[in-house]
Design a protein around this motif. Structure first.
Motif, PDB file in Angstrom:
ATOM      1  N   ALA A   7       0.879  -1.186   0.243  1.00  8.68           N
ATOM      2  CA  ALA A   7      -0.103   0.057  -0.150  1.00  8.68           C
ATOM      3  C   ALA A   7       0.848   1.425   0.045  1.00  8.68           C
ATOM      4  O   ALA A   7       0.451   2.159  -0.720  1.00  8.68           O
ATOM      5  CB  ALA A   7      -1.009   0.116   1.179  1.00  8.68           C
ATOM      6  N   ARG A   8       2.041   1.113   0.680  1.00  8.08           N
ATOM      7  CA  ARG A   8       3.000   2.338   0.817  1.00  8.08           C
ATOM      8  C   ARG A   8       3.533   2.582  -0.502  1.00  8.08           C
ATOM      9  O   ARG A   8       3.568   3.752  -1.034  1.00  8.08           O
ATOM     10  CB  ARG A   8       3.914   2.158   2.074  1.00  8.08           C
ATOM     11  CG  ARG A   8       3.170   2.399   3.198  1.00  8.08           C
ATOM     12  CD  ARG A   8       4.196   1.880   4.467  1.00  8.08           C
ATOM     13  NE  ARG A   8       5.346   2.698   4.357  1.00  8.08           N
ATOM     14  CZ  ARG A   8       6.499   2.142   5.190  1.00  8.08           C
ATOM     15  NH1 ARG A   8       6.455   1.160   6.025  1.00  8.08           N
ATOM     16  NH2 ARG A   8       7.754   2.765   5.150  1.00  8.08           N
ATOM     17  N   ILE A   9       3.912   1.486  -1.171  1.00  6.09           N
ATOM     18  CA  ILE A   9       4.485   1.587  -2.713  1.00  6.09           C
ATOM     19  C   ILE A   9       3.523   2.216  -3.428  1.00  6.09           C
ATOM     20  O   ILE A   9       3.790   3.254  -4.155  1.00  6.09           O
ATOM     21  CB  ILE A   9       5.110   0.410  -3.097  1.00  6.09           C
ATOM     22  CG1 ILE A   9       6.366  -0.285  -2.302  1.00  6.09           C
ATOM     23  CG2 ILE A   9       5.272   0.229  -4.557  1.00  6.09           C
ATOM     24  CD1 ILE A   9       6.577  -1.655  -2.605  1.00  6.09           C
ATOM     25  N   ALA A  10       1.924   1.504  -3.414  1.00  3.91           N
ATOM     26  CA  ALA A  10       1.236   2.182  -4.540  1.00  3.91           C
ATOM     27  C   ALA A  10       1.002   3.567  -4.113  1.00  3.91           C
ATOM     28  O   ALA A  10       0.590   4.511  -5.050  1.00  3.91           O
ATOM     29  CB  ALA A  10      -0.078   1.572  -4.034  1.00  3.91           C
ATOM     30  N   ALA A  11       0.911   4.083  -2.820  1.00  2.28           N
ATOM     31  CA  ALA A  11       0.629   5.548  -2.555  1.00  2.28           C
ATOM     32  C   ALA A  11       1.523   6.476  -2.967  1.00  2.28           C
ATOM     33  O   ALA A  11       1.421   7.551  -3.595  1.00  2.28           O
ATOM     34  CB  ALA A  11       0.489   5.853  -1.063  1.00  2.28           C
ATOM     35  N   ALA A  12       3.026   5.972  -2.919  1.00  2.67           N
ATOM     36  CA  ALA A  12       3.955   6.617  -3.224  1.00  2.67           C
ATOM     37  C   ALA A  12       3.898   6.783  -4.774  1.00  2.67           C
ATOM     38  O   ALA A  12       4.358   7.870  -5.205  1.00  2.67           O
ATOM     39  CB  ALA A  12       5.418   6.200  -2.864  1.00  2.67           C
TER      40      ALA A  12
END
Ligand SMILES: *Cc1c(COP(=O)(O)O)cnc(C)c1O
Length: 214
Positions: A7-12
């Motif tokens: 999720a953090r990769i997708a948000a970035a």
């Protein structure tokens, strides 16, 4: 923790107006036994990284036999005399960093009849102990690798510890662009979001997925 990192990769990626699917999460499982790796495979993780050939040879043949769709990347330093083992075991090598390794890997790929894409590791912070090719030596190393027929995936770096990594990621992205390379292996547990906003195509994440190494 896999869902959180994803999720953090997708948000970035979205922040940088990139597609989350254009970033490959390499789950770095070094030091962790097969029992810790299997749950991540069950949760859908498909790309793993190890930093030592011998450790990978001990752990992965059984895991790979059970899970043929899993890919294994070498993220650590490679000795020339292990090039043959590395080419047989890994699907991608992130640490091509010197001319002697170009000939060792090209020979090993010929003998194995197997082309393994390689990232060229750049000594982005001019810290010789970390490995990586000096920035000034990059054009020659890339030319020799191309001449030897090694498939080039892109550039890789490990920036200096405890300083802001963004300038180093930006520099690696510029070097890749200057040299016509699309892939960028950069970003670890502490800085993968920054790396994704600056163009990382592969982030190498260990402790954020597996917990601290013992
Ligand atoms: C161990 C390692 C990683 C992962 O480091 P974490 O900080 O645990 O995410 C990434 N890249 C390389 C080259 C490594 O050796």
């Amino acid at each position: 923790m896999l869902a959180d990192v994803a999720a953090r990769i997708a948000a970035a990626a979205r922040l940088a107006q990139r597609e989350p699917a254009d970033v490959t999460l390499v789950a770095v499982s070094k030091t962790h036994p097969a029992e810790r790796i299997a749950p991540l495979i069950a949760a859908g993780q498909r790309v793993f990284g190890e930093n030592r050939v011998q450790e990978a040879q001990a752990k992965w043949p059984a895991l790979r036999a059970a899970h043929p769709a899993v890919a294994l990347h070498l993220v650590g330093r490679l000795q020339s005399n292990k090039a043959g083992d590395a080419v047989r075991l890994f699907d991608c090598i992130h640490s091509l960093d010197r001319l002697s390794l170009v000939s060792a890997l090209a020979g090993a790929m010929d003998r194995a009849g197997r082309q393994v894409p390689c990232f060229v590791q750049v000594d982005i912070g001019e810290e010789a102990q970390k490995g990586g090719c000096a920035i000034a030596g990059l054009p020659l190393l890339l030319a020799e690798a191309r001449a030897a027929g090694i498939p080039l995936a892109g550039l890789m770096c490990v920036p200096p510890l405890a300083v802001e990594p963004a300038p180093y990621f930006a520099l690696l992205a510029r070097l890749a662009d200057d040299n016509g390379l699309a892939g960028l292996s950069m970003g670890m547990s502490g800085d993968f979001e920054t790396a994704v906003t600056l163009g990382a195509t592969h982030v190498r994440v260990g402790s954020a997925l597996f917990g601290a190494r013992g």
